[in-house]
Design a protein around this motif. Structure first.
Motif, PDB file in Angstrom:
ATOM      1  N   PRO A   6       0.665  -1.050   0.693  1.00 28.92           N
ATOM      2  CA  PRO A   6       0.407  -0.236   0.176  1.00 28.92           C
ATOM      3  C   PRO A   6       0.649   1.519  -0.059  1.00 28.92           C
ATOM      4  N   PRO A   7       0.420   2.642  -0.829  1.00 27.72           N
ATOM      5  CA  PRO A   7       1.251   3.195  -0.988  1.00 27.72           C
ATOM      6  C   PRO A   7       1.104   3.978   0.632  1.00 27.72           C
ATOM      7  N   PRO A   8       2.690   4.751   0.740  1.00 34.92           N
ATOM      8  CA  PRO A   8       2.687   5.576   1.976  1.00 34.92           C
ATOM      9  C   PRO A   8       1.513   6.443   2.496  1.00 34.92           C
ATOM     10  N   SER A   9       0.604   6.623   3.643  1.00 31.53           N
ATOM     11  CA  SER A   9      -0.009   7.510   3.757  1.00 31.53           C
ATOM     12  C   SER A   9       0.358   8.874   4.483  1.00 31.53           C
ATOM     13  N   ALA A  10      -0.470   9.826   3.914  1.00 34.40           N
ATOM     14  CA  ALA A  10      -0.447  11.392   3.693  1.00 34.40           C
ATOM     15  C   ALA A  10      -0.733  11.394   5.669  1.00 34.40           C
ATOM     16  N   PRO A  11       0.521  12.850   6.178  1.00 32.91           N
ATOM     17  CA  PRO A  11       0.260  13.226   7.138  1.00 32.91           C
ATOM     18  C   PRO A  11      -1.487  13.861   7.901  1.00 32.91           C
ATOM     19  N   VAL A  12      -1.753  13.588   8.125  1.00 34.13           N
ATOM     20  CA  VAL A  12      -2.580  13.686   9.070  1.00 34.13           C
ATOM     21  C   VAL A  12      -2.941  14.839  10.358  1.00 34.13           C
ATOM     22  N   PRO A  13      -3.576  15.694  10.531  1.00 35.93           N
ATOM     23  CA  PRO A  13      -3.859  16.954  11.486  1.00 35.93           C
ATOM     24  C   PRO A  13      -3.379  15.745  12.841  1.00 35.93           C
ATOM     25  N   ALA A  14      -3.551  16.278  13.904  1.00 39.94           N
ATOM     26  CA  ALA A  14      -3.422  15.942  15.424  1.00 39.94           C
ATOM     27  C   ALA A  14      -4.556  15.898  16.680  1.00 39.94           C
ATOM     28  N   PRO A  15      -5.057  14.137  16.245  1.00 39.35           N
ATOM     29  CA  PRO A  15      -6.506  14.405  16.538  1.00 39.35           C
ATOM     30  C   PRO A  15      -7.034  14.983  18.105  1.00 39.35           C
ATOM     31  N   ALA A  16      -7.830  15.234  18.759  1.00 40.38           N
ATOM     32  CA  ALA A  16      -8.247  15.768  19.555  1.00 40.38           C
ATOM     33  C   ALA A  16      -8.373  15.462  21.082  1.00 40.38           C
ATOM     34  N   SER A  17      -7.892  13.912  20.852  1.00 41.88           N
ATOM     35  CA  SER A  17      -6.978  13.039  22.467  1.00 41.88           C
ATOM     36  C   SER A  17      -5.699  13.305  21.986  1.00 41.88           C
ATOM     37  N   ALA A  18      -5.309  13.883  21.259  1.00 34.99           N
ATOM     38  CA  ALA A  18      -3.321  14.182  21.504  1.00 34.99           C
ATOM     39  C   ALA A  18      -3.511  15.247  22.324  1.00 34.99           C
ATOM     40  N   ALA A  19      -4.339  15.688  22.836  1.00 35.56           N
ATOM     41  CA  ALA A  19      -3.914  16.973  23.830  1.00 35.56           C
ATOM     42  C   ALA A  19      -3.466  16.442  25.357  1.00 35.56           C
ATOM     43  N   GLY A  20      -2.425  17.590  25.901  1.00 39.01           N
ATOM     44  CA  GLY A  20      -1.833  16.965  26.975  1.00 39.01           C
ATOM     45  C   GLY A  20      -2.112  17.021  28.108  1.00 39.01           C
ATOM     46  N   GLN A  21      -1.864  16.477  29.645  1.00 32.29           N
ATOM     47  CA  GLN A  21      -2.774  16.780  30.694  1.00 32.29           C
ATOM     48  C   GLN A  21      -1.252  17.612  31.717  1.00 32.29           C
ATOM     49  N   GLY A  22      -0.931  18.750  31.173  1.00 32.63           N
ATOM     50  CA  GLY A  22       0.110  19.587  32.430  1.00 32.63           C
ATOM     51  C   GLY A  22       1.548  18.168  32.083  1.00 32.63           C
ATOM     52  N   GLU A  23       1.409  17.516  31.411  1.00 37.79           N
ATOM     53  CA  GLU A  23       2.730  17.242  31.184  1.00 37.79           C
ATOM     54  C   GLU A  23       4.119  17.411  31.062  1.00 37.79           C
ATOM     55  N   HIS A  24       5.359  17.256  31.929  1.00 36.38           N
ATOM     56  CA  HIS A  24       6.660  18.299  30.774  1.00 36.38           C
ATOM     57  C   HIS A  24       7.563  17.365  30.121  1.00 36.38           C
ATOM     58  N   VAL A  25       7.390  18.488  29.155  1.00 31.93           N
ATOM     59  CA  VAL A  25       8.625  18.052  28.522  1.00 31.93           C
ATOM     60  C   VAL A  25       9.834  18.965  27.909  1.00 31.93           C
ATOM     61  N   LEU A  26      10.797  18.496  27.536  1.00 35.08           N
ATOM     62  CA  LEU A  26      12.338  19.245  27.948  1.00 35.08           C
ATOM     63  C   LEU A  26      12.135  19.338  26.340  1.00 35.08           C
ATOM     64  N   VAL A  27      12.039  20.427  25.467  1.00 41.60           N
ATOM     65  CA  VAL A  27      13.018  20.069  23.608  1.00 41.60           C
ATOM     66  C   VAL A  27      14.130  20.846  24.124  1.00 41.60           C
ATOM     67  N   VAL A  28      14.643  20.463  22.849  1.00 42.24           N
ATOM     68  CA  VAL A  28      16.228  20.499  22.368  1.00 42.24           C
ATOM     69  C   VAL A  28      16.407  20.978  21.191  1.00 42.24           C
ATOM     70  N   ASP A  29      16.821  22.055  20.480  1.00 41.28           N
ATOM     71  CA  ASP A  29      17.164  22.321  19.442  1.00 41.28           C
ATOM     72  C   ASP A  29      17.924  23.692  19.288  1.00 41.28           C
ATOM     73  N   ASP A  30      18.761  23.400  18.676  1.00 45.12           N
ATOM     74  CA  ASP A  30      19.599  24.939  17.723  1.00 45.12           C
ATOM     75  C   ASP A  30      19.145  25.503  17.267  1.00 45.12           C
ATOM     76  N   ASP A  31      17.925  25.483  16.824  1.00 43.27           N
ATOM     77  CA  ASP A  31      17.996  26.587  15.492  1.00 43.27           C
ATOM     78  C   ASP A  31      16.653  27.404  16.449  1.00 43.27           C
ATOM     79  N   PRO A  32      16.425  28.593  17.094  1.00 39.92           N
ATOM     80  CA  PRO A  32      15.691  29.018  17.618  1.00 39.92           C
ATOM     81  C   PRO A  32      14.418  29.499  17.152  1.00 39.92           C
ATOM     82  N   ALA A  33      14.204  29.513  15.771  1.00 38.30           N
ATOM     83  CA  ALA A  33      12.938  29.538  15.330  1.00 38.30           C
ATOM     84  C   ALA A  33      11.846  28.014  15.729  1.00 38.30           C
ATOM     85  N   ILE A  34      13.364  26.938  14.731  1.00 38.47           N
ATOM     86  CA  ILE A  34      12.028  25.226  15.098  1.00 38.47           C
ATOM     87  C   ILE A  34      11.458  25.340  16.599  1.00 38.47           C
TER      88      ILE A  34
END
Length: 909
Positions: A771-799
């Motif tokens: 089967p062909p690769p599926s296209a990206p779909v928007p995040a569903p409503a169930s993807a909402a967080g519950q206050g979890e703490h995420v550590l993000v590391v990226d050297d590009d300020p814009a990203i």
């Protein structure tokens, strides 16, 4: 000849015949002189004579034993028959005692019942005769059953008056028992000779009370005195018997093989002869002969015996003689058979021994010749086995080494003795292909049907390539050709492997693969360089649209024209960004360095995707047209290599137009795809294919075309018709190699000034397509967080800012670091405060994978997600080894990031 004497004689003769004269070391002299057949014949005759003599003696003993047994049996039967006659008279006596006077009809009926029994054969007449001088009221009346008129004692006469019969009657009266008369002449019956017979008398007495006969008769008691018996006598019950009838009832007309003579008295005289018969067949005179007629062979009878019979006060003499038939019936020809068979066998043994002696001499000559041939053949095969350039490896049913030639030992670096009994699997290297299964080692070779005699039967074979480890640890690539060794009687089958050293070939193949990979990559770079102008032009158009819409949005917002116009500009910016992302993905996929992976997939989407990339790179004057089939046409192909083939062919078509597409004139390139069924026989230029269904992919142009000389060298590496600096000449060589890897074929049709058409034939896949690769779909409503703490590391300020805003909007708490060492320090001091680590892959000082490895040491349960603008196969493998939970391409961050973070957090234990 006694057996012990014969055995000693045979041993002495063998010892004497086995002596060898001095100087004769080959054979015994009598063997060489040809005396062996005569010796064997004489020995066989001696054994035959001894066996004949032994059989003759045994036969004589058996004949005598059978003869005497027959004599005893005959005399016993005569005694039994006379006893039955006596019982018959006693029955008549008892009948008279029980019933009193009988009438003549009743007495005759009793006589008839007696004649019906087989034990009374020979009975001529039965009568009751009153005693003379006894009153009739005591003695009763005379009774008689019919007898032959004229016989002695016939009821018409008076036996008391016959001087030959009276002594027997007086003997019976005085003894109170049965008495027999002497031999009497019987009146002959019709058609029969005169015979002899005898009479049997039994007295009848009255009871002790002296009652009359009407009052009953008493059975006499033997304890009475003779005077008392004479006083009580009232009569006699008597019967007449035929000797011929009696004797014939015992054995029939004759006794088989025996001559019988019965005499009255103890002296066998002719005057006392009562009965005489021969035991020969009727045609030999075997019927009973008349009394007084002597036997023809009486004096020549080989065996004769007499038996005396004591019968009621009289004596009979039974004389039995054996006749030739008796010997025949007793198997008298065994001795003659042994003699005849022995003579024939002796002759045959002599002849056979002579033939065997000649055959033995010839066999010895042939054996010497065959032995010489065998030794020469063994030496020849030994030279072949020991000097061949290939190793010979023989395995038993357990897969262990049973034989190895010196060449194999040299290949493996082991002594020959060390290889014996070693399993083949012990020599396999760690990275060697698996050892194939050899089913005939256990099950034997497959059974074949009935084959004509002399027709060779093909044994199962199997070829494979294995990597073996030598004794010094070096690797040896070898090609093994296994052949089944048929099982011998009672032995399991085995296998024979011819081993060829292909280490040099493997090294050359690896070097060739490396060079081909470099060739393909260099040709990719050449193609990308050729298309760089078109790609830059397309990117400039995209950037112009993005920057222009940004400027328009600012002007509209500054002029107060509202958010609607700004939203329209943002939509056009998003559309241009998607175009740029798709173009970058196509370029990355085309330039990716990875091993070919032939996957079942439809060919049409690959062609359409390549056409979109080509449209952005070809000049505006060049028309790119598609002629695609409506069916998906699945093939087993590597998508990147198929795109590379189309890029090369379309680039060559563009160059063949000589600049006509540069505004001054137009050109046309067509990419077509259709199904094609190839049947036998195939055209010569498609000889490498097999008949079947194929996908036909072609690229045609209306360029300058090619001459016949150019077509002949078209696919040679480094051959090109372009000027210096305009190409390496590797493009079509790479195309030809890729098509061959896909088990297809490529043909070219071209002529000067008429353009060119390149046609590819790729076999259709039988298992459908992935089967062909599926296209990206928007995040569903169930993807909402519950206050979890995420550590993000990226050297590009814009990203980093975009990721922070996306996660915060989705309901997560975010801590952002632009420097990976600072993020590592934070984890070292406060790792338990975070629920997930999201890091860029390519960062200075400390990469995302190194940060993930450090996080695993500090807090193994902390999930890690790596994002990157380009995820190669090496990056994916390294991420799996580092324990990374998920990978994310940055261009899909907006669509996939919230759902990906939610999924990783939900998968925590």
């Amino acid at each position: 000849m006694p057996q012990s004497l014969l055995s000693r004689w045979f041993r002495r003769a063998s010892h004497w015949l086995g002596q060898r004269p001095r100087g004769d070391t080959a054979q015994a002299w009598w063997l060489r002189a040809g005396w062996l057949p005569l010796f064997v014949g004489a020995l066989s005759l001696a054994v035959t004579g001894w066996l004949w003599r032994h059989e003759y003696q045994v036969r004589r003993e058996l004949l005598q034993s059978a003869f005497h047994a027959s004599l005893r049996q005959l005399s016993g039967r005569i005694d039994q028959r006379l006893a039955s006659y006596e019982q018959m008279l006693r029955g008549a006596q008892g009948l008279l005692a029980a019933k009193g006077p009988l009438s003549p009809p009743e007495f005759e009926r009793y006589m008839d019942s007696l004649l019906a029994g087989s034990n009374h054969t020979g009975l001529r007449a039965l009568a009751y005769h009153p005693a003379p001088g006894v009153p009739a009221e005591l003695a009763g009346t005379r009774l008689s059953a019919p007898g032959q008129p004229g016989d002695p004692g016939h009821f018409a006469g008076n036996p008391w008056l016959d001087p030959q019969l009276r002594p027997a009657m007086l003997q019976a009266r005085d003894a109170g028992q049965v008495a027999l008369s002497g031999r009497v002449a019987l009146v002959p019956r019709a058609g029969q000779p005169a015979g002899s017979g005898f009479l049997m008398f039994l007295p009848v007495y009255r009871g002790e009370s002296g009652a009359a006969l009407a009052g009953g008769l008493a059975t006499p008691g033997l304890d009475l005195a003779p005077a008392a018996r004479q006083a009580r006598l009232v009569g006699w019950a008597w019967a007449t018997f035929s000797v011929e009838d009696m004797m014939s009832s015992l054995y029939g007309e004759r006794v088989p093989g025996l001559g019988l003579s019965l005499y009255e008295g103890v002296t066998p005289e002719p005057a006392a002869l009562m009965y005489q018969a021969s035991g020969s067949q009727p045609d030999d005179g075997g019927d009973a002969v008349a009394v007084g007629a002597p036997l023809d062979d009486e004096r020549s009878a080989p065996m004769e015996a007499q038996e005396y019979l004591a019968l009621a006060g009289r004596s009979w003499t039974l004389v039995v003689r054996s006749e030739p038939e008796f010997e025949r019936r007793m198997g008298g020809g065994a001795a003659r058979t042994i003699a005849a068979a022995g003579l024939v066998l002796s002759l045959l043994l002599a002849v056979l021994t002579s033939q065997l002696q000649r055959g033995r001499a010839q066999a010895l000559r042939l054996a010497r010749f065959a032995t010489g041939e065998l030794r020469e053949s063994e030496a020849r095969y030994r030279r072949i086995v020991e000097t061949t350039s290939e190793g010979i490896w023989m395995l038993d049913a357990e897969g262990r080494t049973s034989f190895a030639n010196p060449r194999l030992a040299l290949m493996l670096g082991w002594p020959l003795r060390a290889l014996q009994g070693q399993p083949l699997g012990d020599f396999l290297a760690a990275d060697s292909p698996p050892l194939p299964q050899l089913p005939w080692l256990r099950e034997g070779p497959p059974a074949h049907g009935a084959e004509p005699v002399g027709t060779p039967v093909a044994l199962p074979t199997l070829q494979c390539e294995l990597c073996l480890r030598r004794a010094d640890g070096q690797l040896l690539w070898a090609e093994l050709s296994f052949t089944c060794i048929p099982a011998a009687a009672g032995q399991p089958p085995g296998a024979l492997a011819m081993v060829s050293d292909i280490t040099s070939r493997k090294q050359a193949e690896r070097e060739q693969a490396r060079l081909e990979a470099q060739l393909r990559e260099s040709q990719k770079l050449e193609a990308i360089g050729t298309l760089a102008g078109g790609i830059a032009h397309d990117f400039n158009n995209i950037l112009a649209a993005i920057l222009g819409n940004v400027a328009l949005a600012r002007q509209q917002l500054a002029a107060g024209q509202g958010e609607r116009s700004a939203h329209e500009c943002l939509g056009r910016i998003e559309e241009s960004g998607s175009r740029a992302r798709s173009l970058v993905q196509q370029i990355l996929a085309f330039s990716r360095q990875q091993a070919p992976a032939l996957l079942s997939q439809p060919l049409q989407p690959l062609v359409e995707e390549t056409a979109r990339l080509l449209r952005a790179t070809l000049p505006a004057g060049v028309q790119l047209e598609l002629a695609l089939s409506g069916t998906p046409l699945p093939v087993r192909a590597d998508a990147t290599q198929i795109q590379q083939v189309l890029m090369n062919l379309c680039t060559n078509a563009w160059h063949a137009m000589n600049g006509r597409g540069n505004g001054r004139s137009s050109g046309r390139i067509e990419i077509g795809l259709a199904a094609q069924s190839l049947g036998a026989p195939l055209p010569e230029r498609l000889a490498g294919l097999v008949p079947g269904d194929y996908a036909r992919l072609w690229v045609s142009d209306d360029g300058c075309g090619m001459s016949a000389d150019t077509l002949a060298r078209l696919f040679e590496p480094f051959f090109t018709t372009k000027g210096v600096g305009h190409g390496t000449g590797l493009g079509l060589a790479v195309v030809h190699g890729i098509v061959a890897t896909h088990r297809g074929s490529i043909t070219v049709d071209s002529s000067p000034g008429a353009g060119s058409c390149f046609t590819l034939y790729l076999p259709l896949a039988a298992d459908g397509h992935a089967p062909p690769p599926s296209a990206p779909v928007p995040a569903p409503a169930s993807a909402a967080g519950q206050g979890e703490h995420v550590l993000v590391v990226d050297d590009d300020p814009a990203i980093g800012l975009i990721v922070e805003r996306l996660l915060q909007t989705a309901g997560y708490r975010v801590t952002l670091f632009e420097q990976s060492p600072a993020a590592l320090t934070e984890l070292q001091h406060n790792a338990a405060a975070y629920d997930l680590l999201l890091s860029d892959f390519n960062m200075p000082e400390l990469s995302g994978l190194e940060l993930a490895q450090a996080s695993a040491e500090l807090r193994p349960e902390l999930p890690v997600v790596i994002s990157s603008g380009y995820l190669s196969d090496e990056v994916r493998q390294a991420a799996r080894e580092a324990g990374v939970k998920a990978l994310l391409q940055k261009e899909f961050s907006v669509e996939q990031l919230p759902a990906l973070v939610r999924r990783v957090l939900d998968e925590r234990p």
